[in-house]
Design an enzyme around this catalytic site. Sequence first.
Site: not given
Length: 461
Positions: A159, A201, A209, A275, A289, A291, A293, A296, A339
Amino acid sequence: MTIRSLLVANRGEIAVRIIKAAQALGIRTVQVHSAADADMLAVKLADEAIDIGPPAAKKSYLNIDAVIGAAKSARVDAIHPGYGFLSENADFADAVEAAGIIFVGPRADAIRLLGDKVAAREVAKRAGVPTVPGSDGRVSGIGAAREIADKTGFPIMIKAAAGGGGRGIRIANDMAELESQYPLASAEALAAFGDGGLYLEKVIARARHVEVQILGDGENVVHCYERECSPQRRRQKVWEEAQAFLLPDSVRQELCASAVALAREVKYRGAGTVEYLYDDETQEFYFIEVNTRIQVEHPVTEMITGIDLVQEMIRVAGGAKLSVDQRDIVPRGHAIECRINAEDVSRDFMPTPGRITRLNVPEGEGVRFDTMLYAGYSIPPFYDSLLGKLIVWAESRDACLDRLRKALQHLEIGGVPTTVSLHLALANDESVRRGAFHTRFLEGWLEAEFSRQSQSKSEVA
């Protein structure tokens, strides 16, 4: 400082979302746009619009000087970056503050720290949050990568340390693949993020997820519970739910508490998402990780909590304390987001820009459509293919799926192929209705679905 005017440094449906949230707070809005976006819905809705450059994002939406120049000329108090583009760029956040303008999001040091996946893992460890087995930090080279792979075993994920959005990731199933993929991953990371650093990882087989929505004001941090984001294609989320179905309450409490602990470690301000990968068999979760912000998929959280996350971001950026306490946040019912992209599912999801000839949006209790569309709008070919998000809420997941199916049947977007048919098929799928999915589920499902369609066409022929 109270924010009275706000510049939206983004486009598409999230720009529309931010404008509506700001105007509901009585805030004047300024929308920047590229030459290709002069007629987008956000431009029509904003109080003022400013052209900041050519269609290419690097010359417009990613041009820090152009965005800040527009903000200065419009004399705004604050800038909201939305998601994507400059939203997780610490240098942009620094430049905004240096210009005497408020950045609606975390402080630059938090973005810089949590945006580096390796540094974020260290923060998680300090906060007592479990991380996926792998390298302790950036891998120094292929020799060190071999040693780590020997300890963790295969398959292993390579990654990008500065990556995001599912990019800069490769999987090695054995030592030969590790040696061939490692230099390619480094070159890809350097090209995409300007940083070729990598970490490793272990791949968690059939993982789900799951992510936790957090809100902070620099002192206090709360969580708004979790979302299920497992249905993904090429590591890009397609379908999201809140809350995560079949997640034991004890795990949910531990998961959410760990996200708050991590956010407190960096005195987090604004909205963010922590996450995780969750293993159904062992009921263990691992940090992936943060995010830094708005996501979506934030509307599904809003639907079950009643909290307007974008308005809360704006208030906090203006110096206000969180308007909600943890005990006030009580989830109700279930929500699902689809989406909707301008893509041709039958042609390997090829993007399909074009003119919208017809738009019929479903309405009714528990139905919401966040979009940038209007009849007559021409979708430019330069940007992401996301057209909007159909979000549905109901008292139970089964009722939510039933309502979603009806809403999808009534959603009409004429003029371009879209992914509406994909979501309708998923809403009717028995595995989806049981919640029997993981991060690799959708790609296998699509392969089987296309195989069935091909066989059916052959039989007809």
